[in-house]
Structures are given as structure tokens and as C-alpha cells.
Design a protein around this motif. Structure first.
Motif, PDB file in Angstrom:
ATOM      1  N   MET A 371      23.143 -25.438 -20.279  1.00  0.00           N
ATOM      2  CA  MET A 371      22.141 -24.393 -20.470  1.00  0.00           C
ATOM      3  C   MET A 371      21.179 -24.797 -21.579  1.00  0.00           C
ATOM      4  SD  MET A 371      22.649 -21.809 -18.405  1.00  0.00           S
ATOM      5  CE  MET A 371      21.891 -20.431 -19.252  1.00  0.00           C
ATOM      6  N   SER A 374      21.602 -20.447 -24.852  1.00  0.00           N
ATOM      7  CA  SER A 374      22.705 -19.549 -24.491  1.00  0.00           C
ATOM      8  C   SER A 374      22.265 -18.097 -24.442  1.00  0.00           C
ATOM      9  CB  SER A 374      23.857 -19.709 -25.497  1.00  0.00           C
ATOM     10  OG  SER A 374      23.393 -19.442 -26.820  1.00  0.00           O
ATOM     11  N   GLU A 377      18.883 -16.344 -19.708  1.00  0.00           N
ATOM     12  CA  GLU A 377      19.543 -16.623 -18.436  1.00  0.00           C
ATOM     13  C   GLU A 377      18.736 -17.596 -17.585  1.00  0.00           C
ATOM     14  OE1 GLU A 377      20.209 -12.974 -16.461  1.00  0.00           O
ATOM     15  OE2 GLU A 377      21.621 -12.205 -17.949  1.00  0.00           O
ATOM     16  N   ASN A 380      20.415 -20.426 -15.222  1.00  0.00           N
ATOM     17  CA  ASN A 380      21.885 -20.372 -15.262  1.00  0.00           C
ATOM     18  C   ASN A 380      22.483 -20.549 -13.862  1.00  0.00           C
ATOM     19  OD1 ASN A 380      21.032 -17.942 -14.267  1.00  0.00           O
ATOM     20  ND2 ASN A 380      22.449 -16.700 -15.461  1.00  0.00           N
TER      21      ASN A 380
END
Length: 935
Positions: A371, A374, A377, A380
Motif C-alpha cells: 500500500m 495505510s 484506501e 487497496n
């Protein structure tokens, strides 16, 4: 003394006489309260009218010119004191309109655009189109009709030699989810294998190919047409549940959605759709307070500026209500229908180099296992899928196939309807420094076995998989898109300006779907013309893909270019060329209304007299009347006996042979002399009015009732192939002797075509016509059957253009003149002094009602027999026609009566099969054309 002179000058009707008559009529007494009440109302109305400003001018503009000063417009104290109060009120009203600079601020601009999208849906490319196209409001959308620049031939060259881009995001998508058996069982009721593909076609059911078919109401084929659709199955993942996309024109959406809900018994809404950009009323109030606040500039340190609620741009359908349902589920079968209109964007690339544009613009997404951040999103879903070796392998195979597209010379070389799924990176990072023209690199793939394998086998079924089928992934991709502002900020920070921008793991990954469009597949000339690719995208990424395509040298087309594209392919266009479905009837009705209004706007002396030209319906095609009349001719011939139809009518052409095109043909002037009788009357003009014609239609204003579904359009592939073979000449210079035997078709005998006539007494056939010599066919031109003399003259004189229609007599002209004279008399009568309340006499009222719909130049009564009204028997009408840049001659598309077509082909000599006559609505000249049916 002066008074007496005035009396002598005025004579008996002078002042004295009038004064006496008025004094005699005045009442002797009045009721004061009633009189004062009536006068009070008049006085208040007068005061109100005086107080209201009748003009749009400002206060200082009402002053005399010598009192005006330049400073008065902004300094109220420069005005006279009596006008200063009014000027202050004006200034308050005027202050609501902000200056252009304030209106063009981004937050105000987005709010204004969102407001304007509440009535008609805007595509994501709307602003781009609005600056360069003539915009029209159709089917609930704002769409680009045609470019403002002269680009008619340039768009054709793009379609034929390079690439034309169109935004088809206004097309509607319905998603069906459920068990495969249940889906196929009910969908089989609304389509028929007789017309071609069905939903059960093996190649389409696997998800590797796109299919197209015609939908009808459940168990009603060949009647009750719903319209044409295309469909894509999601490749099977081993489970029972399947997903199906059905794409249709927006004019057909409501009818098809209603039918799907009926056959699947979907009555309950599964979920409520809440558009993202819609804000609460409190937020809207804050926006109005902050954004529209006046007299206070927003500065960086202003606290109100920080509290301002950002206005979200509408993405998708802005006209949908907040609590309007967009999904329906069946409690019995478990089938769910979802409306994904404007959730999936659709662009179409047309032309032989459209695959080169795709390969230069799009690059396959790079693999990512970690990613980027973190907290967010972003990507993802892509990181999770990259951890699966099978999905990584699939992505690599898809990328390799996509790169091989650069080695093919045209999209038409791929199997029709091929689907390729792909995940690509952000196309905005690959923008060239300046506009370039995408060209293929054939040397790179000249001796490549993989390209040859792609030609032969096509794209494997598993490579048709795409993440665009997953709504959650599409939502994630839309929400986490990097804004244009952030992207430009990153570009500004590059050490070398103009160098490639590498976003790394922050680069968005977008799932797309590529669908090949086969182009022209019917006929023998120009195979594959107009082929290309459709690209499906998640919403929100419209302009991110649109601008890179523009930078690769594509030309953009609108609705008119789409119309021409289908015209050059000789394919029916939706909804124009579907007269047997509700959308087609509505289109014909609107077209008739607009053409009639345009006709009425012209001065009466400058209008074309269609009655004298023998044109019964210049603004609409009476298909129902045409098929009824041909059915009547068949019955009247006495050769065939068949059960009576559900709508029996007495034929007006009794006593004439069904297969005799010379029935009711009047004598015409010789083409050599060129003289046409001016006062010639055709048999079916005045006589049709005197006799009761049961087959006649409503008056001109109510003629839309004749376009009800009392006819069908023949779409059986087997029968159309048979008719197509019969239309070719079997002798002479253009003979095609082996064609019938090669296609396995039967010779044209009565035993073969009589069952067709009995099965389809009121059917239309889609045909295309090519003019033999000069001339351009026009809208609603008449397709007629040539006589034996016409064909004989053509065989003797190769330069013979065609016969001429004798001029008809206008049977409505004297009625219109009589009506005008009555109006003049009535006006003269009104001007003379008559007792009050004298009503019109009963005969005058009757004549006024009778002649109310009379329009000079138009047939304003019930239509007579349309087939025999002119000297040449009418066969059908043209729905689209023009000079074809692709064929190099005048071409037309339209419908003819199946009964009339078989009659004509049965009687024509072998070397003249398929020859017809075309005549424009505003002309007397017939021109020869070749009729073809392409299947």
C-alpha cells in the motif's frame, strides 16, 4: 358662432347629434355605493400601473439627456432628490447579481453547474462539448449534436482512414443478477432465434463476445417490438449466479425496464439510491451564506472561508431523486435488476486506426504488492489482487494481448464482438507534449506468430474478465481519483519541466473493458467499414480518458456523425428507423410536428404545394395505411384466399389485379417533350373524397393514430436472405445466376412466395437503394414501381433519368379561398354597427369548423389509397437519404411493403429485377434506383 360652424361642417352626424344620443342613453339615477366601489377598483388598478416600471431602464436613464451625468450610475447623490429613494431600491435589487469574476470562481461555478444538471443529465464531457458543439436536449440529456466548425468531410475521413471518437455514455445499462437458468428461461420469452442471436448463444454466454438482438414483449414475436439492444455476460467464475449487462438507447429504456420487471416479477426495491453530491439543507444554507455573501471579500485568514462547505461536483445522474429506487429484486426467483445508467461510461472509437489510439493512450497497470499509504484506501483492491498468482498471470496475458493490437491493420480483422478486459494506469501521466497522430507500427509485428494466432483464434475467454463488474471496486476507483489540481502541482515540482511524471504506488489503477465493433457486416461491398472499439470506464474518469484520446489526433463526432456512421453501414438507426416500436412512433410524431411548424412559418406564397405534386404525406410515413392498402390490393385481386385479418377494411382498388402496377395509372406527358399537364386530375383525388373510404385515416392533426402497431417489420433472417436473393437480376449484364444456388435459396415461384404473403400480410422490409445516375434522395421520398414503358425506355436510352409525375389538381384550393372570403365578410360585418350579442349563424359555424384544419398545399382530409394516388404505384418510403461519400452516389434507406415487393419482383423481367423509382416529396421527377436487401 364657431360652434355653429362646426355643426355645419360635420353635417348630420356631427357633435350635436352624438351629444344628443349620449345624453339620451345616460341613466336617470345611480346607486352611489355600487358606483364608488366599481370606480375604486379602477383607480387602484390605475395607481398600480403607474407605480410599476414598464421599461427595463434604470432611474437615471429616464431623465432628460441634458440632466444625465456619468457618475449617476454609481453615485446616488448625483440624482435629483425625488429619484434617490427609487434608485436605492434599484441598487439593492441589482446587487444580487455578482460580478463575472465572482461567478467564475470554482466553488460558485460548480454550484451553478450542479443546479443546471437537475433537469437534464450532463455527461462528464459536457463542458468540453458545449464549447465546441451545437448542443441539443434529447431523451433527458444534454448532448452534442454536431461540431460548430465545418467538419462533415473531415469526420468521414476520420471514420474511413483514422479514428472518430464519440461519447456514448448516455446509453442506458441494466444489470441482471441471478441464477443462469432462471435468467435464460425468462429472457427467451422476449427474443427469438428467427432474428439471429439470442441470450443463450454459446460464444456470448461464455462472456467472450458481445451480442446484439431485438427485443419484443413476452411471447409476442413478431409483434410488439421493444427495440434493439446489445448484451454482455460476465465470464463465469464457477458459481450458479451470473451477471448480465443489457445496453440500450435511452428512448427504449422505460419500455424494456417495464417488461423485464414484469417477466421476472420484480416489484420491490432492493435498495435506495442516494446520490453522493447531494448535500443536506443545512449545508446548502451554509453554502449560500458563505459563497453568496456580499460586500465581504474572502481572504485566506477569513474564518468563514475555512468553514465553507465544499461543493461536490455531480458525478453520474444528477436528475435522479435522492430516494428513487435503482434496483429491483424478485422474491420468487431471486433475480435482481439494477439500473447502472451513468455508472459506467462508454466511449466509441471508429476507424481503422482506433486500436493504435488505444495502445498509445493506455498502458497496462504495473503490479503493486504494498500500500502507498495505510491511511487511504487508494489501490487497496489492486494490492489484494496482485497477491493472487492466478490473477497476476491473467493480467500479464491481458497486457500482452493488448500490446499485440498495435500489430493489426484494422479492428475488423478481429472476430466480431471480441471482449478484452484490462486494468490500466492513469492515462493523464502519458500525455504527449503536443497533439500527435497515432499511427501503427507494422514492422514491429511483421513476422510475429502471436499476431497470426490472434487473427485465427481471437482473444481467449478468460482474458475477457475485468474488475469493472465489481461495483465496490468501481466506487473505490471513482472516490480515490487524484484531482487535476494535485496532478498539475506534482508536474510543477518536476526538476525537468515536461518530463514523464512517475506517481509510483500512488498512481490510480482503472479497470476497463474493450469491446470490438465489427462495422459493416452485411452486403458485399466495403466489408468491415466503420469498425472500431468501445471502451467502458467507471464513472468519474470521463475527462481523464477523453483528453488523452484528443491528444492522439482523433476527431470528435456528435449525434449527426453517429447517424451518418449507421447510414454508411446501411444499418437502421435507433430510434429513427424502428417504426414498429413506441420510441420510433414517438420520434416520427415529433419529426412531423417540427416539419409542419417549419412549413407553417413560411409565407403562404412561398410554401410548396404538395397536393399539386401528388404528395399525400410529406412530413410523415403512413406505414399502417401503406400495408393496409397493399393487403387490400391482394384481396381484391381474387387470386388468393386467406382468413380475414383482425382489421378488415374494404379496398378502394376493387376490380384491379393485385400484381398489375398499371392499375389506376393516368396518361402522362411524354418525357421527350418535357411538358406536363397543369390541370391533370388523378383518379384517386376528387373521387376519393366523394366516396366513403374506409381505409382513410384521421385528419392531418390526428394522423399519428395511423402509426399504431397494426403492422410489423420483417426481421426473420431466413426470409430476408430469400428476398435478398430474389432482388438480384438473373439475366443481362448484372446477372447473378449462381447466387441463388450458392445461398441455397429457392427460385421465385408462386408456391414459394404465397405462403410468405399469407403469413405476413402487413409487413415492412428494410431496404437500401442506390441511384443509378444523378440525384440525391431526400427524407420521406417515395419508392415506386416502374411501369413496363419506363423499363423499356431505360433499356433503349441509357441516359434516361426517369419519368415525370403529371401535375395534380388542388381540390382544397377553392375551399381555402371560400374560407378567406367568409372571413373577410365576417370582418366587414363586425366593423359595421350591429346589435350587441349577435351570434354567428349556424351555417357559418359549421363551415368554420369544417375548414379549421385546411392548410394550403397540404392534404387536409382523410388519406385516400396511398398506393394508387399517383401515376406510379407506391411501394414504400425513404427514412434517410443523401449523397454517400462512401459509395460515391446518392443512397437511401427505407422500408417497403413486403406484399408490394413480392408483387413487383414477380412481374419484373429477369434483367430488371430490383429496379425501382424514387421521387422526392417536393418534386415531380422520378429517378431510377437499385433496390437491395442486405442480410
Amino acid at each position: 358662432k364657431g360652434q355653429n360652424r362646426g355643426e355645419r361642417g360635420r353635417g348630420r352626424g356631427g357633435w350635436q347629434g352624438r351629444h344628443q344620443s349620449v345624453s339620451e342613453e345616460m341613466p336617470k339615477y345611480i346607486t352611489v355605493s355600487t358606483f364608488a366601489q366599481a370606480r375604486a377598483a379602477e383607480i387602484s388598478a390605475m395607481l398600480k400601473a403607474v407605480a410599476q416600471k414598464s421599461s427595463n431602464s434604470l432611474v437615471f436613464q429616464t431623465l432628460p439627456r441634458h440632466m444625465r451625468r456619468r457618475a449617476m450610475s454609481h453615485n446616488i447623490k448625483r440624482l435629483p432628490r425625488r429619484l434617490q429613494e427609487i434608485a436605492r431600491k434599484e441598487k439593492k435589487e441589482q446587487s444580487k447579481t455578482k460580478c463575472r469574476k465572482a461567478r467564475r470562481r470554482h466553488i460558485n461555478l460548480v454550484a451553478e453547474f450542479n443546479r443546471r444538471q437537475r433537469k437534464n443529465i450532463w455527461l462528464e464531457t459536457h463542458i468540453w462539448h458545449a464549447k465546441r458543439f451545437h448542443m441539443v436536449k434529447k431523451w433527458g440529456y444534454c448532448l452534442g449534436n454536431s461540431p460548430t466548425e465545418k467538419s462533415y468531410r473531415a469526420c468521414y475521413r476520420a471514420m474511413a482512414k483514422h479514428c472518430l471518437l464519440q461519447d456514448l455514455s448516455y446509453y442506458c445499462c441494466l444489470e441482471l443478477t441471478g441464477k443462469e437458468n432462471e435468467l435464460l428461461k425468462q429472457l427467451a420469452r422476449i427474443c427469438n432465434i428467427d432474428t439471429g442471436l439470442t441470450f443463450e448463444e454459446a460464444c456470448c454466454l461464455s462472456g467472450g463476445f458481445e451480442g446484439s438482438l431485438y427485443l419484443h414483449r413476452a411471447d409476442r414475436y413478431p409483434e410488439d417490438m421493444l427495440g434493439p439492444v446489445t448484451f454482455i455476460w460476465k465470464p463465469s467464475d464457477g458459481s450458479e449466479n451470473r451477471q448480465l449487462w443489457i445496453w440500450m438507447h435511452p428512448a427504449l429504456k422505460q419500455d424494456i425496464l417495464r417488461e423485464l420487471k414484469a417477466i421476472f416479477q420484480c416489484s420491490e426495491s432492493e435498495e435506495i439510491y442516494i446520490p453522493e453530491p447531494v448535500t443536506t439543507s443545512i449545508q446548502e444554507e451554509k453554502q449560500m451564506d458563505v459563497v453568496l455573501s456580499l460586500g465581504k471579500k474572502r481572504k485566506k485568514e477569513d474564518k468563514e472561508g475555512e468553514k465553507a462547505v465544499p461543493v461536490k461536483k455531480i458525478i453520474g445522474d444528477g436528475t435522479r431523486e435522492p430516494f428513487q429506487s435503482c434496483s429491483w429484486i424478485s422474491q420468487t426467483t431471486g433475480i435482481m435488476i439494477s439500473d447502472r445508467t451513468m455508472e459506467i461510461l462508454r466511449y466509441r472509437l471508429i476507424g481503422p486506426l482506433s486500436h493504435s489510439v488505444l495502445t498509445e493512450t493506455l498502458k497496462a497497470a504495473s503490479l503493486q504488492t504494498e500500500m502507498a499509504d495505510s491511511e487511504t484506501e487508494i489501490n487497496n483492491w489492486w494490492v489484494e489482487n496482485c497477491k493472487d498468482p492466478e490473477k497476476v498471470s491473467l493480467h500479464q496475458r491481458q497486457s500482452a494481448l493488448f500490446e499485440l493490437l498495435e500489430g493489426i491493420s484494422s479492428p475488423s480483422e478481429m472476430p466480431p464482438g471480441t471482449i478484452l478486459g484490462l486494468t490500466v494506469g492513469d492515462p493523464r501521466v502519458n500525455l504527449p507534449k503536443k497533439k500527435t497522430k497515432a499511427m501503427p507500427d507494422f514492422e514491429k509485428y511483421q513476422d510475429n506468430d502471436k499476431v497470426r494466432q490472434l487473427y485465427l483464434e481471437g482473444v481467449p475467454v478468460d482474458c475477457a474478465h475485468s474488475f469493472i463488474w465489481d461495483q465496490d471496486i468501481c466506487k473505490n476507483v471513482t472516490e480515490n481519483k487524484i484531482s487535476e489540481q494535485d496532478l498539475n502541482h506534482m508536474r510543477a515540482q518536476l526538476l525537468v519541466p515536461g518530463s514523464h511524471l512517475d506517481l509510483g504506488p500512488c498512481e490510480s489503477k482503472i479497470p476497463i473493458l474493450l469491446v470490438q465493433q465489427p462495422g459493416k457486416m452485411t452486403g458485399e461491398d466495403r466489408p468491415g467499414w466503420g469498425s472500431g472499439w468501445d471502451i467502458y470506464l467507471p464513472k468519474g474518469w470521463g475527462m481523464a480518458f477523453w483528453i488523452p484520446f484528443i491528444y492522439r489526433g482523433v476527431r470528435v463526432g456528435g449525434l449527426q456523425e453517429a447517424l451518418k456512421h449507421s447510414e454508411y453501414q446501411r444499418m437502421p438507426h435507433t430510434p429513427n428507423d424502428f417504426p414498429d416500436c413506441q420510441a420510433g412512433m414517438q420520434f416520427a410524431k415529433e419529426l412531423e410536428t417540427s416539419l409542419l411548424e417549419k412549413f407553417k412559418r413560411r409565407p403562404p406564397a412561398k410554401r410548396t404545394n404538395y397536393v399539386k405534386l401528388g404528395t399525400l404525406s410529406p412530413f410523415a410515413c403512413p406505414w399502417g395505411q401503406l400495408t393496409k392498402n397493399w393487403e387490400g390490393r391482394m384481396k381484391a385481386s381474387g387470386e388468393f384466399v386467406r382468413p380475414s385479418s383482425p382489421h378488415p377494411e374494404r379496398c378502394a382498388t376493387e376490380g384491379h389485379s393485385f400484381c398489375d402496377p398499371k392499375a389506376e395509372v393516368a396518361k402522362e406527358a411524354s418525357p421527350e417533350t418535357g411538358e406536363v399537364e397543369d390541370t391533370m386530375e388523378i383518379t384517386s383525388s376528387e373521387g376519393a373524397l366523394k366516396t366513403e373510404d374506409v381505409t382513410g385515416t384521421q385528419d392531418f392533426g390526428d394522423r399519428d393514430e395511423t402509426m399504431t402497431s397494426d403492422f410489423i417489420v420483417l426481421r426473420s433472417e431466413k426470409l430476408l436472405m430469400q428476398l435478398s436473393a430474389w432482388c438480384y437480376p438473373t439475366a443481362g449484364k448484372d446477372r447473378r445466376v449462381r447466387l441463388i444456388s450458392r445461398l441455397g435459396q429457392k427460385e421465385m415461384t408462386e408456391d414459394v412466395f404465397l405462403p410468405i404473403l399469407m403469413s405476413y400480410p402487413r409487413a415492412l422490409v428494410w431496404v437500401n437503394l442506390s441511384l443509378l445516375r444523378k440525384g440525391n434522395p431526400e427524407l420521406h421520398a417515395m419508392i415506386c414501381i416502374p411501369t413496363e414503358d419506363d423499363l423499356l425506355h431505360l433499356s433503349k436510352d441509357k441516359l434516361f433519368c426517369g419519368p415525370q409525375e403529371p401535375r395534380h389538381h388542388d381540390i382544397f384550393k377553392h375551399k381555402i379561398q371560400k374560407l378567406k372570403e367568409e372571413k373577410k365578410k365576417r370582418k366587414k360585418k363586425d366593423n359595421t354597427k350591429t346589435p350587441e350579442g349577435d351570434p354567428l349563424s349556424v351555417p357559418d359555424k359549421e363551415t368554420a369548423e369544417e375548414h379549421k384544419d385546411l392548410i394550403l398545399g397540404l392534404w387536409s382530409d382523410a388519406l385516400p389509397d396511398v398506393t394508387s394516388h399517383c401515376s406510379r404505384t407506391l411501394l414504400g418510403y425513404v427514412t434517410r437519404g443523401d449523397f454517400s461519400l462512401a459509395a460515391g452516389c446518392g443512397e437511401a434507406l427505407g422500408f417497403v411493403s413486403l406484399t408490394g415487393l413480392l408483387c413487383m419482383l414477380h412481374n419484373q423481367p429477369a434483367d430488371k429485377k430490383g429496379l425501382v423509382l424514387l421521387r422526392a416529396p417536393a418534386s415531380l421527377q422520378y429517378r431510377f434506383a437499385r433496390l437491395n436487401i442486405e442480410v
